[in-house]
Design a protein around this motif. Sequence first.
Motif, PDB file in Angstrom:
ATOM      1  N   ILE A 201       9.815   6.387  -2.105  1.00 59.03           N
ATOM      2  CA  ILE A 201      10.052   6.391  -0.655  1.00 59.03           C
ATOM      3  C   ILE A 201      11.252   5.552  -0.260  1.00 59.03           C
ATOM      4  O   ILE A 201      12.040   5.933   0.611  1.00 59.03           O
ATOM      5  CB  ILE A 201       8.795   5.906   0.099  1.00 59.03           C
ATOM      6  N   SER A 202      11.403   4.377  -0.882  1.00 56.70           N
ATOM      7  CA  SER A 202      12.397   3.426  -0.374  1.00 56.70           C
ATOM      8  C   SER A 202      13.198   2.749  -1.464  1.00 56.70           C
ATOM      9  O   SER A 202      13.714   1.650  -1.250  1.00 56.70           O
ATOM     10  CB  SER A 202      11.681   2.360   0.463  1.00 56.70           C
ATOM     11  N   ALA A 203      13.301   3.401  -2.622  1.00 56.72           N
ATOM     12  CA  ALA A 203      14.064   2.826  -3.744  1.00 56.72           C
ATOM     13  C   ALA A 203      13.595   1.403  -4.065  1.00 56.72           C
ATOM     14  O   ALA A 203      14.380   0.547  -4.461  1.00 56.72           O
ATOM     15  CB  ALA A 203      15.561   2.826  -3.441  1.00 56.72           C
ATOM     16  N   GLY A 204      12.289   1.183  -3.886  1.00 57.81           N
ATOM     17  CA  GLY A 204      11.714  -0.106  -4.249  1.00 57.81           C
ATOM     18  C   GLY A 204      11.728  -1.155  -3.162  1.00 57.81           C
ATOM     19  O   GLY A 204      11.228  -2.261  -3.362  1.00 57.81           O
TER      20      GLY A 204
ATOM     21  N   TYR B  12       8.909   0.277   2.587  1.00 60.35           N
ATOM     22  CA  TYR B  12       7.717   1.018   2.177  1.00 60.35           C
ATOM     23  C   TYR B  12       6.516   0.618   3.040  1.00 60.35           C
ATOM     24  O   TYR B  12       5.659   1.450   3.337  1.00 60.35           O
ATOM     25  CB  TYR B  12       7.425   0.763   0.701  1.00 60.35           C
ATOM     26  N   GLY B  13       6.475  -0.638   3.457  1.00 64.85           N
ATOM     27  CA  GLY B  13       5.405  -1.087   4.347  1.00 64.85           C
ATOM     28  C   GLY B  13       5.432  -0.358   5.680  1.00 64.85           C
ATOM     29  O   GLY B  13       4.377  -0.012   6.235  1.00 64.85           O
ATOM     30  N   ILE B  14       6.635  -0.107   6.197  1.00 63.44           N
ATOM     31  CA  ILE B  14       6.766   0.654   7.445  1.00 63.44           C
ATOM     32  C   ILE B  14       6.237   2.075   7.251  1.00 63.44           C
ATOM     33  O   ILE B  14       5.494   2.598   8.085  1.00 63.44           O
ATOM     34  CB  ILE B  14       8.241   0.679   7.899  1.00 63.44           C
ATOM     35  N   PHE B  15       6.624   2.683   6.144  1.00 62.32           N
ATOM     36  CA  PHE B  15       6.131   4.017   5.801  1.00 62.32           C
ATOM     37  C   PHE B  15       4.610   4.020   5.746  1.00 62.32           C
ATOM     38  O   PHE B  15       3.942   4.894   6.316  1.00 62.32           O
ATOM     39  CB  PHE B  15       6.728   4.454   4.461  1.00 62.32           C
TER      40      PHE B  15
END
Length: 210
Positions: A56-59, A64-67
Amino acid sequence: MEKLIAFDLDGTLSRSDLFLLPAYRMALTKMGRPVLSDEVLLTMIGGTTLDNAQIISAGDMEDYGIFNNYVRQEIAAHMSTDARAYPGIAQSIKALRACGCRIVLCSNAMAHYSRPLLESIGLLDLFHDIPQSRPGWDKQHLLKSILETYRPKAAVMVGDRHFDIEAARAVSIPVIGCGYGLAPSEVTGADIVVSDASELPDAVERLLGV
């Protein structure tokens, strides 16, 4: 109870793709990101936090928390109406309980997800225990803890991902692969692969003599 059956959740008990894939798509849309293919998104169901964050966020864990926050909002709105158990799974668990087996969940999912999901698909009351993973644990740690807690005479892991195969091998118990699940290509190395949830009691009998 001398025999224990450890069940994975997503892709083993629950058709979680029915509500998780739309949740993933909506979360990406809200973040202004391109929606990934279903093939890629499916690998996230049951995947590790680090692996999913990479997708999702390249680590980037903050991103990723927002996702994940968006995903949780979508799950809360749709799980109760869209979640479904795999056909035959409830009957299989009831049959295993009738044989005296202890039915335990072995999933890294947190209780705020696993309990409502099991309740939504009508399986919550069929489980003797729903142990919780701890920070830093993977499925191998959780499965080892379950076996140390109950010390069954025999046990088997049931799951649909390579994580389930690896966890069972790490603690030297047999594993049943759910060929009906979300990643059938990942369970070809299981001791037995079932193509339908109704086949589980027979598979357990073959492995454990239930």
